[in-house]
Design a protein around this motif. Structure first.
Motif, PDB file in Angstrom:
ATOM      1  N   ARG A 121      32.569  92.682  17.277  1.00  0.00           N
ATOM      2  CA  ARG A 121      33.971  92.337  17.443  1.00  0.00           C
ATOM      3  C   ARG A 121      34.231  91.595  18.748  1.00  0.00           C
ATOM      4  O   ARG A 121      35.370  91.263  19.049  1.00  0.00           O
ATOM      5  CB  ARG A 121      34.833  93.606  17.413  1.00  0.00           C
ATOM      6  CG  ARG A 121      34.772  94.335  16.095  1.00  0.00           C
ATOM      7  CD  ARG A 121      35.537  95.638  16.150  1.00  0.00           C
ATOM      8  NE  ARG A 121      36.936  95.441  16.500  1.00  0.00           N
ATOM      9  CZ  ARG A 121      37.887  95.074  15.637  1.00  0.00           C
ATOM     10  NH1 ARG A 121      37.579  94.857  14.384  1.00  0.00           N
ATOM     11  NH2 ARG A 121      39.132  94.934  16.029  1.00  0.00           N
ATOM     12  N   SER A 122      33.186  91.317  19.502  1.00  0.00           N
ATOM     13  CA  SER A 122      33.402  90.799  20.846  1.00  0.00           C
ATOM     14  C   SER A 122      34.043  89.417  20.852  1.00  0.00           C
ATOM     15  O   SER A 122      34.849  89.116  21.720  1.00  0.00           O
ATOM     16  CB  SER A 122      32.081  90.761  21.618  1.00  0.00           C
ATOM     17  OG  SER A 122      31.157  89.921  20.978  1.00  0.00           O
ATOM     18  N   TYR A 123      33.696  88.571  19.904  1.00  0.00           N
ATOM     19  CA  TYR A 123      34.249  87.223  19.927  1.00  0.00           C
ATOM     20  C   TYR A 123      35.733  87.229  19.572  1.00  0.00           C
ATOM     21  O   TYR A 123      36.548  86.590  20.212  1.00  0.00           O
ATOM     22  CB  TYR A 123      33.480  86.326  18.959  1.00  0.00           C
ATOM     23  CG  TYR A 123      32.048  86.167  19.363  1.00  0.00           C
ATOM     24  CD1 TYR A 123      31.710  85.366  20.441  1.00  0.00           C
ATOM     25  CD2 TYR A 123      31.034  86.850  18.703  1.00  0.00           C
ATOM     26  CE1 TYR A 123      30.379  85.238  20.839  1.00  0.00           C
ATOM     27  CE2 TYR A 123      29.716  86.727  19.093  1.00  0.00           C
ATOM     28  CZ  TYR A 123      29.388  85.924  20.159  1.00  0.00           C
ATOM     29  OH  TYR A 123      28.091  85.804  20.552  1.00  0.00           O
ATOM     30  N   LEU A 124      36.086  87.985  18.546  1.00  0.00           N
ATOM     31  CA  LEU A 124      37.478  88.072  18.157  1.00  0.00           C
ATOM     32  C   LEU A 124      38.329  88.680  19.261  1.00  0.00           C
ATOM     33  O   LEU A 124      39.491  88.346  19.423  1.00  0.00           O
ATOM     34  CB  LEU A 124      37.626  88.923  16.880  1.00  0.00           C
ATOM     35  CG  LEU A 124      37.052  88.315  15.609  1.00  0.00           C
ATOM     36  CD1 LEU A 124      37.145  89.332  14.480  1.00  0.00           C
ATOM     37  CD2 LEU A 124      37.809  87.050  15.216  1.00  0.00           C
TER      38      LEU A 124
ATOM     39  N   ASP B  69      37.021  96.912  36.893  1.00  0.00           N
ATOM     40  CA  ASP B  69      37.676  95.883  36.087  1.00  0.00           C
ATOM     41  C   ASP B  69      36.725  95.147  35.147  1.00  0.00           C
ATOM     42  O   ASP B  69      37.109  94.175  34.502  1.00  0.00           O
ATOM     43  CB  ASP B  69      38.445  94.895  36.970  1.00  0.00           C
ATOM     44  CG  ASP B  69      37.569  94.173  37.979  1.00  0.00           C
ATOM     45  OD1 ASP B  69      36.340  94.405  37.971  1.00  0.00           O
ATOM     46  OD2 ASP B  69      38.106  93.383  38.768  1.00  0.00           O
ATOM     47  N   THR B  70      35.473  95.629  35.036  1.00  0.00           N
ATOM     48  CA  THR B  70      34.539  95.045  34.064  1.00  0.00           C
ATOM     49  C   THR B  70      34.225  96.000  32.911  1.00  0.00           C
ATOM     50  O   THR B  70      33.543  95.618  31.961  1.00  0.00           O
ATOM     51  CB  THR B  70      33.207  94.667  34.744  1.00  0.00           C
ATOM     52  OG1 THR B  70      32.527  95.867  35.159  1.00  0.00           O
ATOM     53  CG2 THR B  70      33.435  93.771  35.951  1.00  0.00           C
ATOM     54  N   ILE B  71      34.714  97.225  33.007  1.00  0.00           N
ATOM     55  CA  ILE B  71      34.300  98.239  32.030  1.00  0.00           C
ATOM     56  C   ILE B  71      34.787  97.922  30.621  1.00  0.00           C
ATOM     57  O   ILE B  71      34.037  98.057  29.651  1.00  0.00           O
ATOM     58  CB  ILE B  71      34.774  99.640  32.473  1.00  0.00           C
ATOM     59  CG1 ILE B  71      34.031 100.054  33.750  1.00  0.00           C
ATOM     60  CG2 ILE B  71      34.515 100.664  31.375  1.00  0.00           C
ATOM     61  CD1 ILE B  71      34.481 101.384  34.327  1.00  0.00           C
ATOM     62  N   LEU B  72      36.039  97.498  30.475  1.00  0.00           N
ATOM     63  CA  LEU B  72      36.560  97.195  29.142  1.00  0.00           C
ATOM     64  C   LEU B  72      35.736  96.109  28.461  1.00  0.00           C
ATOM     65  O   LEU B  72      35.417  96.206  27.286  1.00  0.00           O
ATOM     66  CB  LEU B  72      38.028  96.765  29.230  1.00  0.00           C
ATOM     67  CG  LEU B  72      39.038  97.882  29.487  1.00  0.00           C
ATOM     68  CD1 LEU B  72      40.428  97.287  29.686  1.00  0.00           C
ATOM     69  CD2 LEU B  72      39.048  98.866  28.334  1.00  0.00           C
TER      70      LEU B  72
ATOM     71  N   SER C 171      31.593  94.506  24.433  1.00  0.00           N
ATOM     72  CA  SER C 171      30.350  93.819  24.075  1.00  0.00           C
ATOM     73  C   SER C 171      29.284  94.765  23.541  1.00  0.00           C
ATOM     74  O   SER C 171      28.190  94.326  23.174  1.00  0.00           O
ATOM     75  CB  SER C 171      29.802  93.081  25.302  1.00  0.00           C
ATOM     76  OG  SER C 171      29.336  94.013  26.269  1.00  0.00           O
ATOM     77  N   GLY C 172      29.597  96.064  23.491  1.00  0.00           N
ATOM     78  CA  GLY C 172      28.616  97.021  22.998  1.00  0.00           C
ATOM     79  C   GLY C 172      27.659  97.507  24.052  1.00  0.00           C
ATOM     80  O   GLY C 172      26.676  98.184  23.749  1.00  0.00           O
ATOM     81  N   LYS C 173      27.952  97.191  25.314  1.00  0.00           N
ATOM     82  CA  LYS C 173      27.075  97.613  26.405  1.00  0.00           C
ATOM     83  C   LYS C 173      27.136  99.122  26.618  1.00  0.00           C
ATOM     84  O   LYS C 173      26.173  99.741  27.048  1.00  0.00           O
ATOM     85  CB  LYS C 173      27.486  96.883  27.683  1.00  0.00           C
ATOM     86  CG  LYS C 173      26.544  97.050  28.857  1.00  0.00           C
ATOM     87  CD  LYS C 173      26.998  96.153  30.006  1.00  0.00           C
ATOM     88  CE  LYS C 173      26.052  96.250  31.194  1.00  0.00           C
ATOM     89  NZ  LYS C 173      26.498  95.374  32.305  1.00  0.00           N
ATOM     90  N   TYR C 174      28.312  99.718  26.325  1.00  0.00           N
ATOM     91  CA  TYR C 174      28.514 101.151  26.479  1.00  0.00           C
ATOM     92  C   TYR C 174      29.040 101.743  25.173  1.00  0.00           C
ATOM     93  O   TYR C 174      29.627 101.042  24.350  1.00  0.00           O
ATOM     94  CB  TYR C 174      29.539 101.445  27.585  1.00  0.00           C
ATOM     95  CG  TYR C 174      29.409 100.596  28.817  1.00  0.00           C
ATOM     96  CD1 TYR C 174      28.252 100.629  29.597  1.00  0.00           C
ATOM     97  CD2 TYR C 174      30.440  99.741  29.223  1.00  0.00           C
ATOM     98  CE1 TYR C 174      28.125  99.850  30.736  1.00  0.00           C
ATOM     99  CE2 TYR C 174      30.326  98.954  30.355  1.00  0.00           C
ATOM    100  CZ  TYR C 174      29.175  99.000  31.102  1.00  0.00           C
ATOM    101  OH  TYR C 174      29.042  98.222  32.230  1.00  0.00           O
TER     102      TYR C 174
ATOM    103  N   LEU D 289      37.223 104.190  23.903  1.00  0.00           N
ATOM    104  CA  LEU D 289      36.202 104.014  22.867  1.00  0.00           C
ATOM    105  C   LEU D 289      36.482 102.746  22.069  1.00  0.00           C
ATOM    106  O   LEU D 289      37.637 102.359  21.893  1.00  0.00           O
ATOM    107  CB  LEU D 289      36.212 105.220  21.918  1.00  0.00           C
ATOM    108  CG  LEU D 289      35.957 106.574  22.596  1.00  0.00           C
ATOM    109  CD1 LEU D 289      36.618 107.689  21.825  1.00  0.00           C
ATOM    110  CD2 LEU D 289      34.455 106.801  22.724  1.00  0.00           C
ATOM    111  N   ALA D 290      35.428 102.119  21.602  1.00  0.00           N
ATOM    112  CA  ALA D 290      35.594 100.927  20.778  1.00  0.00           C
ATOM    113  C   ALA D 290      36.293 101.291  19.472  1.00  0.00           C
ATOM    114  O   ALA D 290      36.084 102.366  18.915  1.00  0.00           O
ATOM    115  CB  ALA D 290      34.240 100.288  20.493  1.00  0.00           C
ATOM    116  N   LYS D 291      37.122 100.386  19.002  1.00  0.00           N
ATOM    117  CA  LYS D 291      37.830 100.614  17.745  1.00  0.00           C
ATOM    118  C   LYS D 291      36.900 100.445  16.548  1.00  0.00           C
ATOM    119  O   LYS D 291      35.882  99.766  16.617  1.00  0.00           O
ATOM    120  CB  LYS D 291      38.994  99.626  17.617  1.00  0.00           C
ATOM    121  CG  LYS D 291      40.173  99.914  18.537  1.00  0.00           C
ATOM    122  CD  LYS D 291      41.292  98.928  18.275  1.00  0.00           C
ATOM    123  CE  LYS D 291      42.517  99.250  19.124  1.00  0.00           C
ATOM    124  NZ  LYS D 291      43.193 100.483  18.708  1.00  0.00           N
TER     125      LYS D 291
END
Length: 315
Positions: free
Chosen positions: A10-13, A121-124, A129-132, A269-271
């Motif tokens: 979902r990172s690009y969208l 400010d980089t966590i979101l 990106s699926g890093k976490y 958490l990622a949606k």
């Protein structure tokens, strides 16, 4: 409130939205004591494992297959925000309330928790990106952030202002007391991006001098500026400010008065991954089982900021 993600597919969208969310990241974000995280002492039993938390099979069954297969829960935090997350005296071991609570949630899910340090400010973006797999860094829950990520609430607290010992300038969370003063916040936090600019407009409307807003990359930097007299006050979440003031040997203190705009803190958490359901079930069990209260006592949190398991049911 320190005091803030999504998977790769979902990172690009979400790229544009994430950039906005990153700028809205904190309630505050967080940071350590005025003298730096290495000098911020933890309670005597800091680092104790969440050994009393048993696996919650119902919650584990809700986990995405990929997480179960990996056996690891990667949790991002900015370790500059005592007592929520900060480095122990070895400058590499992350400790704090958020760290302990994340460990408890991981234990309930039958997963090994890997704590990953990240700039607030980089966590979101990293979550997006699926890093976490999860982010726990004293994030206040806001409508803007809820458009980007899911939250599981776990605390309820507000903003306060730290001042010089004895508060010689009489500064409080009343915006008009800040007019003409140098007031600092952490870059990317709600305090620096929303509260202070809004307060400054109130000063202008009252015919007073605007607030001299100063933003710092970390809470520790802002605290150091206050301790050295370069700013007159620092606004951030009240719980860590009070804690950091005590740990700074009285170099600054939390001004008296009620918290401003108390809001919930949430695990981010990622949606659309199933993670919210699993983490919510695990967190509810940890809270209902008493371990949560033990952590509140361990980190000397006031009862007013702790929630009940029913709070999670209502979300």
């Amino acid at each position: 409130m320190r005091h803030s993600h999504h998977r790769a597919s979902r990172s690009y969208l979400l790229a544009g939205s994430v950039l906005l969310a990153v700028s809205l990241t904190a309630c505050t974000n967080a940071s350590g004591a005025a003298t730096g995280p290495a000098n911020t002492g933890a309670p005597a039993d800091a680092g104790a494992a969440a050994g009393s938390v048993e696996v919650n099979e119902a919650a584990r069954d809700l986990l995405p297959d990929a997480i179960v297969a990996s056996g690891t829960l990667k949790v991002a935090s900015d370790p500059t925000y005592a007592p929520f997350e900060y480095y122990d005296t070895d400058n590499k071991t992350m400790i704090g309330f958020d760290v302990d609570f994340a460990d408890a949630v991981g234990a309930a899910l039958g997963l090994k928790v890997e704590h990953v340090p990240a700039t607030f400010d980089t966590i979101l973006a990293g979550l997006a990106s699926g890093k976490y797999d999860m982010a726990m860094s004293a994030f206040s829950v806001t409508e803007e952030r809820e458009k980007i990520v899911d939250f599981v609430e776990y605390l309820y607290t507000g903003t306060g202002i730290a001042v010089a010992p004895g508060n010689p300038l009489g500064i409080s969370m009343d915006p008009l007391s800040m007019c003409g003063k140098k007031i600092a916040g952490q870059k990317g936090s709600i305090q620096s991006m929303e509260y202070l600019p809004g307060f400054s407009k109130e000063c202008n409307a009252a015919g007073k001098e605007e607030i001299k807003i100063q933003n710092f990359p970390g809470q520790t930097d802002a605290n150091l500026a206050l301790a050295s007299g370069r700013v007159d006050g620092v606004i951030a979440d009240s719980v860590p400010l009070a804690y950091q003031g005590k740990e700074s040997n009285g170099q600054f203190e939390l001004a008296e008065g009620e918290d401003y705009d108390a809001v919930p803190f949430g695990i981010a958490l990622a949606k659309d991954t199933g993670m919210k359901e699993a983490v919510a079930a695990a967190a509810k069990g940890v809270i209902a089982g008493g371990h949560y209260q033990e952590l509140g006592d361990k980190w000397d949190f006031p009862e007013s900021v702790l929630i009940t398991a029913d709070t999670i049911d209502q979300k």
